[in-house]
Design a protein around this motif. Sequence first.
Motif, PDB file in Angstrom:
ATOM      1  N   SER A 138     -14.377 -28.861  21.092  1.00  0.00           N
ATOM      2  CA  SER A 138     -12.998 -29.312  20.833  1.00  0.00           C
ATOM      3  C   SER A 138     -12.009 -28.165  20.931  1.00  0.00           C
ATOM      4  O   SER A 138     -10.852 -28.359  21.305  1.00  0.00           O
ATOM      5  CB  SER A 138     -12.915 -29.963  19.456  1.00  0.00           C
ATOM      6  OG  SER A 138     -13.088 -28.995  18.421  1.00  0.00           O
ATOM      7  N   ALA A 140     -12.438 -25.293  22.843  1.00  0.00           N
ATOM      8  CA  ALA A 140     -12.363 -24.743  24.210  1.00  0.00           C
ATOM      9  C   ALA A 140     -13.217 -25.593  25.138  1.00  0.00           C
ATOM     10  O   ALA A 140     -14.345 -25.220  25.494  1.00  0.00           O
ATOM     11  CB  ALA A 140     -12.822 -23.293  24.207  1.00  0.00           C
ATOM     12  N   THR A 192      -9.751 -34.628  21.037  1.00  0.00           N
ATOM     13  CA  THR A 192      -9.063 -33.331  21.152  1.00  0.00           C
ATOM     14  C   THR A 192      -9.516 -32.585  22.394  1.00  0.00           C
ATOM     15  O   THR A 192      -8.708 -31.992  23.123  1.00  0.00           O
ATOM     16  CB  THR A 192      -9.329 -32.485  19.903  1.00  0.00           C
ATOM     17  OG1 THR A 192      -8.890 -33.195  18.744  1.00  0.00           O
ATOM     18  CG2 THR A 192      -8.617 -31.149  19.988  1.00  0.00           C
ATOM     19  N   ALA A 193     -10.813 -32.628  22.654  1.00  0.00           N
ATOM     20  CA  ALA A 193     -11.342 -31.934  23.829  1.00  0.00           C
ATOM     21  C   ALA A 193     -10.803 -32.535  25.117  1.00  0.00           C
ATOM     22  O   ALA A 193     -10.389 -31.802  26.034  1.00  0.00           O
ATOM     23  CB  ALA A 193     -12.865 -32.005  23.807  1.00  0.00           C
ATOM     24  N   ALA A 195      -8.071 -34.260  25.572  1.00  0.00           N
ATOM     25  CA  ALA A 195      -6.626 -34.042  25.688  1.00  0.00           C
ATOM     26  C   ALA A 195      -6.292 -32.603  26.056  1.00  0.00           C
ATOM     27  O   ALA A 195      -5.240 -32.342  26.654  1.00  0.00           O
ATOM     28  CB  ALA A 195      -5.947 -34.418  24.373  1.00  0.00           C
ATOM     29  N   ARG A 196      -7.184 -31.652  25.720  1.00  0.00           N
ATOM     30  CA  ARG A 196      -6.916 -30.240  26.021  1.00  0.00           C
ATOM     31  C   ARG A 196      -7.231 -29.877  27.463  1.00  0.00           C
ATOM     32  O   ARG A 196      -6.878 -28.791  27.913  1.00  0.00           O
ATOM     33  CB  ARG A 196      -7.716 -29.342  25.075  1.00  0.00           C
ATOM     34  CG  ARG A 196      -7.065 -29.238  23.701  1.00  0.00           C
ATOM     35  CD  ARG A 196      -7.815 -28.327  22.771  1.00  0.00           C
ATOM     36  NE  ARG A 196      -7.010 -28.073  21.576  1.00  0.00           N
ATOM     37  CZ  ARG A 196      -7.470 -27.487  20.472  1.00  0.00           C
ATOM     38  NH1 ARG A 196      -8.743 -27.096  20.416  1.00  0.00           N
ATOM     39  NH2 ARG A 196      -6.683 -27.291  19.443  1.00  0.00           N
ATOM     40  N   ASP A 198      -6.384 -30.139  31.207  1.00  0.00           N
ATOM     41  CA  ASP A 198      -5.182 -30.486  31.963  1.00  0.00           C
ATOM     42  C   ASP A 198      -5.368 -31.798  32.700  1.00  0.00           C
ATOM     43  O   ASP A 198      -6.438 -32.073  33.259  1.00  0.00           O
ATOM     44  CB  ASP A 198      -4.837 -29.365  32.949  1.00  0.00           C
ATOM     45  CG  ASP A 198      -3.494 -29.594  33.602  1.00  0.00           C
ATOM     46  OD1 ASP A 198      -3.466 -30.207  34.691  1.00  0.00           O
ATOM     47  OD2 ASP A 198      -2.481 -29.178  33.013  1.00  0.00           O
TER      48      ASP A 198
END
Length: 1023
Positions: A138, A140, A192-193, A195-196, A198
């Motif tokens: 989550s 990185a 979260t992962a 969405a992070r 791109d």
Amino acid sequence: MFPLFGDERRRQINLGGASSAASYDSILREAKERRLEREDQRRRQDSAVRIQAWWRGMRESARVRQVMRQAFAEDVTGINGLRCLVLIGRDQDVLGTWSTTILLGGEDSLFRLATGPDHASWSVLIRQASFLLLHSISLAPQSQYATAHLQVLNALLSPSPRTKKLGPQGSDVTIDIMRYLLNRNLYSYLATAIARIDIEAKTSPSLPPLISLVTLPLISSNPSSDMYITSLEQIFIHILTIPLLPNRLPLTSLTTFSGRLPISAIHTLPSSLPATLVSCPIEAKVHLIANLLAFTPPRYPKLPAQPLAAYLQLLAELMNSLPINALDPPEPRSSSAQQSVAGPWIDDSDSDSDSESHPQVAVVTSFEPKPILPQLDKRTRHRLQSLPSPSHINSILTATHRYTTSQPALFAFLMALCTVWPSRKDRVLGAAVAYSSGGLVRELYRGYIRSSVLGRDDRPGAIMDPANASLWPPLLFLTDLYTQALLTMGDDEFFSSMNSAVAPSKTTSAARNPLSLDDLTTFSRKLLNIAFVLYWREDQAGVMEGGVPGLPNLKWEGVREKVTKCLQAIHARDSRKPFTPPDHWLITSQIDVSSFIEAAVLEEQRLAQPVGTRPLSKRQISYLSPRLGVLHNIPFSIPFEVRVSIFRHFVANDMMNQGYDRFSRMGRNRVSVRRGRIAEDGFDKLADADLKAPIEISFIDQFGAEEAGIDGGGVFKEFLTSLCKEVFDRDRGLWLANKKNELYPNPHSYAKEAHSLNWYRFIGRVLGKALYEGILVDVAFAGFFLAKWLGKQSFLDDLASLDPDLYNGLIFLKHYSGNPEDLSLTFTVDQEEFGVTKSTELIPNGSNIPVTKENRLQYITLVSHYRLSRQIKAQSEAFFEGLSQMIDSKWIRMFNQQELQILLGGVDNPIDLEDLRKHTNYGGLYDDEEETISAFWSVVNSFNHDQRRALLRFVTSCSRPPLLGFKELLPNFSIRDAGADENRLPTASTCVNLLKLPRYKSTRILREKLLQAIHSGAGFDLS
């Protein structure tokens, strides 16, 4: 007194003890300072001890970590290495080493300890290690170790590897790990992962295993288990609320996720889920709707009843919790003036909306801050556009048509969509109306409305009862739906019976009203009762701000507006061709009429505004005055005679406030006009005059001499009727007439020139003066134009009175059973002026947009609106500008089109001779018993309807009787002796409603001479 011993000073002794007090304070202050100093020193010492302890702990922790790292390195895949991994915790290098090593060793390395003597420890440690991997991902998701972490997690939670290595017990191991992760917010970390990463990085190697992890709990557990339901719930809360989720995924992952997403199990989710989702931020709810639209519509045909209903209900609750326009927020620095094909059907400039605010009236309309709408990505906007599209609505209607149990959810969904996205309301309702040729309207009424307690005569309080919350969505949706249906429903279709055999032609389908006239009678009475309760409530602030049970996004004011609009549309049809029983529309049994009149007049006086200020809206009037709210919105609930009486009171009060007295000769405007140039002289001399003041007219004859006599009101009436006759002459080019000789403004470009618009303003003022003075004018206006006087929009049913051929063509198109594109129509209209045909686009780029089966109702509405409104917009506005200078728009709104025509020109009913004779005055040798008078009434009694109208026109210049009987005719109908010459024809002075009748001794001669006079158009007689 002088000192006895020179300058010698005496010792000053303080008997009050001030010196000792000062010493005591200083001792206390010093003691306090020393105490604070000791406390500060103690704090410093404590802090130093803690820092030293922390440092020793950190140093020892680093040493222990170093020892554990060494131990971990010596046994990476063993039980000690796993213990060290968990104890070390969130060390990215250690986690990466373990994941990489496990992957190199394969599944044997991962599950080796699960079956050995350390299996119990392994079961506990592997859960904790899995969570550490999840947390690392989550933070990185595209790090060098993220892919390895994801592959390990997938191996642990996938059915195939665990079964292969662990056998039947592998299921328990996986379930144990999965439950552990779910309890620690598995889906929150996964969201979260995702969405992070791109949104454009679809080639990221982390995405496929991430999506696999999202769906593994669904394929690894039993659909009836708590874990399955919890996982699906968490997917809705965390995964489906990710912005642009479909756009983030590579095609293979998108296919995997879509195929594994069990929409068919949505009905098994906890009942608390909608409340949880409703409490989410606005943007999260909008993205959830957009993502559901990406995955669910293809499944509509195969969805069973329960999940389909649950899906629609969820969408409804989500939309009800959103601010208005949240699904289509205005773009920053964008112009809203232009409209696309997907925009509203009718431009706002011609709308009859009454929701604008008026600064001069301090009316509180909202106590809540305006919500901030989210800024949406254009791709999200594009996806959301499918929600109100006709194709999407049709697919939902088709799916729900299979199951009656899904229909309440359908109505709630459509109602919520129309509320949260008002600019698409017409599109949604139009698609629903077109579906099954109005069958949805019929099902709604007979299945949900007919037996509802809402609006029943014996249950007026039921509308505010929270126990009836579930009854409102179907009622309000039917109200909106039927109002929309009436926009494109001709009178022939409206009055058709559902039971009548209507034989369709080969090219058109049968046109029928989905509700029978009996149904409409019952339905309209329910709506009337609801509207009256909402207008009559003393607590108007509660109506403005109070929420409707079960519909949090709708206020009672919105309910009242919807109900009123539908009521007015049904009443308009009943006014043209009555189908309801007598007194159906009246609520006089619930009020005292005499006190209603007095209170309405007092309320109007309280709301009187200075000249030149902007008029009050219906909404503001309803807030400030319940009685005027009834009169301006549902006026038909009050008898017409009562409203006319109130109108007369309003005029009388206004005249008194202006300081004018029609019977006084003081303050009169004296105007001379030439007999042959009445219109031109009236325009020139009265253009800037205050027409509310009494006006004294003197006529100039053909020789330039002023005619003898004093205008006591009669001469002005003659002037006004003659003026109207001239200005409404169609040869002047300002007015056209339909086949019933009813007038409307000429749409020709000539009529839009500045000079012509000035004439329209003047004519408006003249007609306003006639209404103000109670003078009847023999002019009939087209119904659609009269509707504009009342601020109402005209629709297809009004087009029949203007252009029957165009009306029939649009009706043909509406029911055309073939492909409308074969007719080669586009969104344009053609008009010819001076032999040149000009094409006008109904919407931007309309010439390139063909008329199809899906958009033909939009085309019909736009064509009708263009012909009935847009073409005569400037002319109408100029006319109303002049009219409003004389008559307050609030007064006019108390009547419908037919009643307004009566107010202008009298009642188009048979002439009541008894009433006329009762209110006739006599002059000269005549009285009611005189021989010629008796013969006169005997002859008139033998006249047919047309002959009686001709007589009335001959004497009063108007063929229709006054509104409230001949007692209202000013001056009264009069007959005066005109000598004994029986060869002389009767004459009339229409300015004073006077018939000059010779003393005929023969009834036969009297009849012949009277008929000859009234049909020969004998002129005004001055003698």
